[in-house]
Design a protein around this motif. Structure first.
Motif: not given
Length: 132
Positions: A120-124
């Protein structure tokens, strides 16, 4: 629902993100950890990063990035990790310490190496043009 409350330090260089792997684990994680009783976000993050990576975060440079929740890797269904993320400058040389076996700079395409909350953080970060 059980929630694991964790803090994470987002360190980006050359469109890559600093990630760590602990001894005995099969995934890389954004560095950080759990707060101890009575610790603020800042206190816990400064302590964890110094323990894990042998560098000192500069408290006055910490910048809140976001809070992300997902199924906790390696835990029963329904156990959620809540990752509160900050960026910030540091002094010292990064090196694996304490329970950390390995440090790597990962790209967005390294999804197979990371846990769900980190995805999720990588996508953000990718949506914001910060991660290749």
């Amino acid at each position: 629902m059980k929630v694991i409350d964790k803090l994470a330090w987002i360190e980006l260089q050359n469109q890559s993100i600093l990630s760590t792997k602990s001894y005995g684990k099969d995934k890389f994680y954004i560095p950080g950890g759990k707060r101890e009783v009575g610790e603020t976000d800042e206190q816990a993050l400064l302590r964890e990063i110094e323990e894990e990576l042998s560098v000192k975060l500069q408290a006055e440079t910490l910048n809140y990035i976001g809070t992300f929740e997902a199924q906790a890797h390696g835990h029963p269904e329904g156990v959620v990790v809540r990752m509160t993320c900050y960026s910030g400058k540091y002094t010292g040389d990064l090196k694996a310490s304490s329970e950390i076996e390995e440090i790597q700079w990962l790209k967005y395409t390294d999804q197979d190496k990371i846990a769900e909350v980190d995805k999720l953080i990588f996508g953000y970060l990718r949506e914001r043009g910060l991660l290749d």
